[in-house]
Design an enzyme around this catalytic site. Structure first.
Site, PDB file in Angstrom:
ATOM      1  N   ASP A 180       0.859  -1.190   0.000  1.00 41.79           N
ATOM      2  CA  ASP A 180       0.000   0.000   0.000  1.00 41.79           C
ATOM      3  C   ASP A 180       0.893   1.237   0.000  1.00 41.79           C
ATOM      4  OD1 ASP A 180      -3.153   0.753   1.079  1.00 41.79           O
ATOM      5  OD2 ASP A 180      -1.575   2.273   1.222  1.00 41.79           O
ATOM      6  N   ASN A 188      -2.327  12.996  -4.479  1.00 40.69           N
ATOM      7  CA  ASN A 188      -3.459  13.477  -5.273  1.00 40.69           C
ATOM      8  C   ASN A 188      -3.844  14.891  -4.875  1.00 40.69           C
ATOM      9  OD1 ASN A 188      -3.930  11.310  -6.954  1.00 40.69           O
ATOM     10  ND2 ASN A 188      -5.396  10.332  -5.577  1.00 40.69           N
ATOM     11  N   HIS A 193      -4.755  14.346  -9.540  1.00 40.83           N
ATOM     12  CA  HIS A 193      -5.000  12.936  -9.820  1.00 40.83           C
ATOM     13  C   HIS A 193      -4.083  12.392 -10.918  1.00 40.83           C
ATOM     14  CE1 HIS A 193      -7.533   9.342 -10.502  1.00 40.83           C
ATOM     15  NE2 HIS A 193      -7.940   9.556  -9.266  1.00 40.83           N
ATOM     16  N   GLU A 223      -4.568   2.326  -4.741  1.00 43.15           N
ATOM     17  CA  GLU A 223      -3.113   2.489  -4.573  1.00 43.15           C
ATOM     18  C   GLU A 223      -2.540   1.295  -3.833  1.00 43.15           C
ATOM     19  OE1 GLU A 223      -4.655   2.593  -1.466  1.00 43.15           O
ATOM     20  OE2 GLU A 223      -3.044   3.833  -0.621  1.00 43.15           O
TER      21      GLU A 223
HETATM   22  P1  GH3 Z   1      -2.209   5.382   3.984  1.00 41.21           P
HETATM   23  O1  GH3 Z   1      -0.767   5.689   4.163  1.00 41.21           O
HETATM   24  O2  GH3 Z   1      -2.899   5.147   5.262  1.00 41.21           O
HETATM   25  O3  GH3 Z   1      -2.415   4.263   3.037  1.00 41.21           O
HETATM   26  O4  GH3 Z   1      -2.872   6.671   3.359  1.00 41.21           O
HETATM   27  P2  GH3 Z   1      -3.410   6.908   1.918  1.00 41.21           P
HETATM   28  O5  GH3 Z   1      -3.619   8.352   1.717  1.00 41.21           O
HETATM   29  O6  GH3 Z   1      -2.510   6.231   0.948  1.00 41.21           O
HETATM   30  O7  GH3 Z   1      -4.744   6.061   1.926  1.00 41.21           O
HETATM   31  P3  GH3 Z   1      -6.228   6.452   1.564  1.00 41.21           P
HETATM   32  O8  GH3 Z   1      -6.947   5.135   1.505  1.00 41.21           O
HETATM   33  O9  GH3 Z   1      -6.748   7.485   2.482  1.00 41.21           O
HETATM   34  O10 GH3 Z   1      -6.152   7.068   0.136  1.00 41.21           O
HETATM   35  C1  GH3 Z   1      -5.978   6.338  -1.011  1.00 41.21           C
HETATM   36  C2  GH3 Z   1      -6.156   7.260  -2.157  1.00 41.21           C
HETATM   37  O11 GH3 Z   1      -5.856   6.653  -3.404  1.00 41.21           O
HETATM   38  C3  GH3 Z   1      -7.565   7.786  -2.271  1.00 41.21           C
HETATM   39  C4  GH3 Z   1      -7.913   7.620  -3.728  1.00 41.21           C
HETATM   40  O12 GH3 Z   1      -8.462   8.796  -4.267  1.00 41.21           O
HETATM   41  C5  GH3 Z   1      -6.602   7.344  -4.380  1.00 41.21           C
HETATM   42  N1  GH3 Z   1      -6.718   6.539  -5.590  1.00 41.21           N
HETATM   43  C6  GH3 Z   1      -7.298   5.339  -5.711  1.00 41.21           C
HETATM   44  N2  GH3 Z   1      -7.196   4.912  -6.998  1.00 41.21           N
HETATM   45  C7  GH3 Z   1      -6.542   5.860  -7.682  1.00 41.21           C
HETATM   46  C8  GH3 Z   1      -6.121   6.004  -9.049  1.00 41.21           C
HETATM   47  O13 GH3 Z   1      -6.346   5.141  -9.912  1.00 41.21           O
HETATM   48  N3  GH3 Z   1      -5.454   7.123  -9.395  1.00 41.21           N
HETATM   49  C9  GH3 Z   1      -5.181   8.114  -8.475  1.00 41.21           C
HETATM   50  N4  GH3 Z   1      -4.514   9.162  -8.885  1.00 41.21           N
HETATM   51  N5  GH3 Z   1      -5.584   8.002  -7.200  1.00 41.21           N
HETATM   52  C10 GH3 Z   1      -6.241   6.911  -6.792  1.00 41.21           C
HETATM   53 MG    MG Z   2      -2.252   4.151   1.027  1.00 40.89          MG
HETATM   54 MG    MG Z   3      -5.018   1.854   0.720  1.00 39.43          MG
END
Ligand code: GH3
Ligand code: MG
Ligand code: MG
Ligand code: MG
Length: 322
Positions: A180, A188, A193, A223
């Site tokens: 992760d 983002n 994004h 992610e």
């Molecule tokens: P942590 O260290 O606890 O994992 O924090 P985090 O910010 O990585 O975790 P969180 O689950 O809060 O956020 C994950 C983010 O990933 C939120 C979402 O918008 C973003 N995301 C998910 N899929 C994609 C994608 O395909 N492209 C982009 N740019 N962002 C994405």
């Molecule tokens: Mg994360």
């Molecule tokens: Mg995650």
């Protein structure tokens, strides 16, 4: 694409006639000939042939035997074969069609008919090839994540099912890593994004580069990534995870995120284990380890046992510029 034909016919005159007609029609780029099935197989073994015209009655190896051998070989069976037969060999013609021949032409042949029939079968073959390619592409697309080109989650579940069964049957190893990206939301939020996507693709590239060809790199979700390592122990998996962790630290991103530093947290679990009796249990154990990696400060690898295996050392989230 260059095409080639092999004419297998014991009569030198007939062979020459066929090749002369086909050359006139410019149907192929190269022409090969053989006097019987044995020689025909030698030509096939030597190089790529796209089409075969084969006589039924020949010394040494006759047309039906030749047909059977060719259709029995995976690498040859898609080559269309048109049989040549004398008028009275009706039963043999039927046998040949049942044996996989595309068609037959009766001797003495009509040159126009010979060319026309071969053209039909070339067209059919071209369509079949196109369809096979389209199917392969579809299959590829259906198991691939389009942003990262890693396998998708659905394929991961299929793979895990297969590998889990194999490991259980053989009492072998099977390792799973869940990855992760740390504080990815911040990437983002800070850069948008689109830059986030670039980061995900770069992390995926690192994962792919650090695993062996029989390991499977997966985009597990947003992610989150996974690696399936068939035949690998927990310690093997930890070593891979640590390699990936280090490599992610040194990703050099392009402008405008050239100062961004990314870290990942990872959980590792493996078979054999007394506490894991299903795929879900394996994923759960890996996920719990990942959760602990987050909880214990991120940028680190934790295993299902709960013991801290490797420490990432320095804190470094995306907010920490190099
Ligand atoms: P942590 O260290 O606890 O994992 O924090 P985090 O910010 O990585 O975790 P969180 O689950 O809060 O956020 C994950 C983010 O990933 C939120 C979402 O918008 C973003 N995301 C998910 N899929 C994609 C994608 O395909 N492209 C982009 N740019 N962002 C994405
Ligand atoms: Mg994360
Ligand atoms: Mg995650
Ligand atoms: Mg003959």
């Amino acid at each position: 694409m260059a095409t080639s034909i092999l004419v297998v016919e014991d009569s030198r005159v007939t062979r020459a006639q066929i090749i002369a007609e086909l050359r006139k029609a410019a149907l192929f780029d190269s022409y090969y000939e053989a006097v019987d099935g044995v020689e025909g197989l030698k030509v096939l073994a030597a190089g790529a042939i796209d089409f075969i015209v084969c006589d039924l009655m020949m010394p040494n190896m006759d047309g039906l035997t030749f047909l059977e051998v060719v259709k029995g070989k995976t690498e040859l069976r898609d080559i269309p074969i048109v049989m040549l037969s004398a008028q009275e060999e009706s039963a043999l013609k039927i046998k040949a069609l049942h044996g996989g021949a595309s068609d037959y032409i009766t001797k003495p042949f009509n040159p126009g008919e010979l060319v026309a029939r071969i053209m039909v079968h070339l067209k059919v073959k071209a369509l079949q090839d196109e369809m096979r390619k389209a199917n392969e592409l579809l299959k590829e697309l259906s198991i691939t994540d389009h942003l990262t080109h890693l396998y998708n989650r659905r394929y991961m579940m299929d793979m895990l099912e297969m590998e889990f069964e194999r490991a259980r049957r053989n009492k072998g190893n099977l390792c799973l890593i869940l990855i992760d990206v740390d504080h990815f939301k911040l990437v983002n939020d800070t850069y948008g994004h689109q830059q986030g996507d670039i980061v995900l693709a770069a992390v995926a590239e690192v994962i792919q580069a650090e695993i062996r060809c029989y390991d499977k790199g997966v985009r597990y979700g947003g992610e989150e990534f996974a690696v399936i390592l068939p035949g690998n122990s927990l310690q093997d998996g930890v070593a891979v995870a640590e390699r990936v962790r280090q490599a992610v630290l040194s990703i050099a991103f392009p402008s405008p995120i050239e100062y961004l530093s990314i870290t990942i947290s990872q959980g590792v679990a493996a078979l054999p284990s007394t506490s894991i009796d299903s795929i879900n249990a394996l994923i759960r154990a890996t996920d719990e380890a990942l959760y602990r990696a987050k909880h214990n400060g991120r940028n680190r690898v934790e295993t299902m046992t709960g013991s801290k295996v490797l420490d990432g050392g320095s804190k470094a989230g995306p907010e920490n510029a190099r």
